[in-house]
Design an enzyme around this catalytic site. Structure first.
Site, PDB file in Angstrom:
ATOM      1  N   HIS A   1       0.838  -1.193   0.000  1.00 34.49           N
ATOM      2  CA  HIS A   1       0.000   0.000   0.000  1.00 34.49           C
ATOM      3  C   HIS A   1       0.876   1.246   0.000  1.00 34.49           C
ATOM      4  CE1 HIS A   1       0.807  -0.671   4.300  1.00 34.49           C
ATOM      5  NE2 HIS A   1       0.519   0.607   4.505  1.00 34.49           N
TER       6      HIS A   1
ATOM      7  N   HIS B   1       0.722   5.486   0.972  1.00 32.20           N
ATOM      8  CA  HIS B   1       0.041   6.598   1.635  1.00 32.20           C
ATOM      9  C   HIS B   1       0.119   7.821   0.726  1.00 32.20           C
ATOM     10  CE1 HIS B   1       0.024   4.699   5.715  1.00 32.20           C
ATOM     11  NE2 HIS B   1       1.011   4.010   5.149  1.00 32.20           N
TER      12      HIS B   1
END
Length: 146
Positions: free
Chosen positions: A103, A105
């Site tokens: 992932h 940010h």
């Protein structure tokens, strides 16, 4: 390297087992509001494929992931009138990774406004919904709710 755990929180979000405030979704990626944001408009972009992080991801996953990251970076910057955007991606616990699913940010930033610490405090769901609506409108992901 440790094996991928298909029961990590992001895998459950992708499968729809756990809720999230979705901002964008396509065949390869999902973007949603971080429930413990370090700044207003903090979005997480995850690959839908099973990878712990950048170190074990299939290279074919990285292109679509970064295309979505770029789309969301432009979107949050415009939606919030930010001066810039911080993009962060962590690999393994020693580097700060706490959820072991690849992932990225995406956090809008303003001059002279420090990044909030990762306190573990959850944001108000209604605030996240309002922020997500703003981003969805800006990137043209309209007609989609939560």
């Amino acid at each position: 390297m440790t094996a991928y755990d298909p029961n990590n929180i992001f895998a459950k979000i992708i499968r729809g087992v756990l809720p999230c405030e979705r901002v964008f979704e396509d065949e390869h990626t999902l973007a949603f509001m971080d429930i413990m944001p370090q700044g207003d408009g903090h979005v997480l972009v995850v690959a839908k494929s099973a990878s712990r992080n950048l170190l074990d991801a299939d290279p074919a996953v990285l292109g679509p992931l970064m295309v979505t990251v770029q789309r969301l970076a432009k979107g949050v910057k415009a939606a919030f009138g930010a001066d810039g955007v911080t993009i962060m991606q962590f690999n393994e616990s020693s580097a700060g990774q706490t959820v072991f699913h690849i992932h990225v940010h995406v956090i809008p930033r303003w001059n002279d406004v420090p990044l909030r610490g990762h306190t573990g405090e959850m944001a108000d769901p209604e605030l996240l919904r309002t922020q997500a609506d703003k981003i969805r409108r800006t990137i043209g992901f309209v007609g989609f709710t939560g």
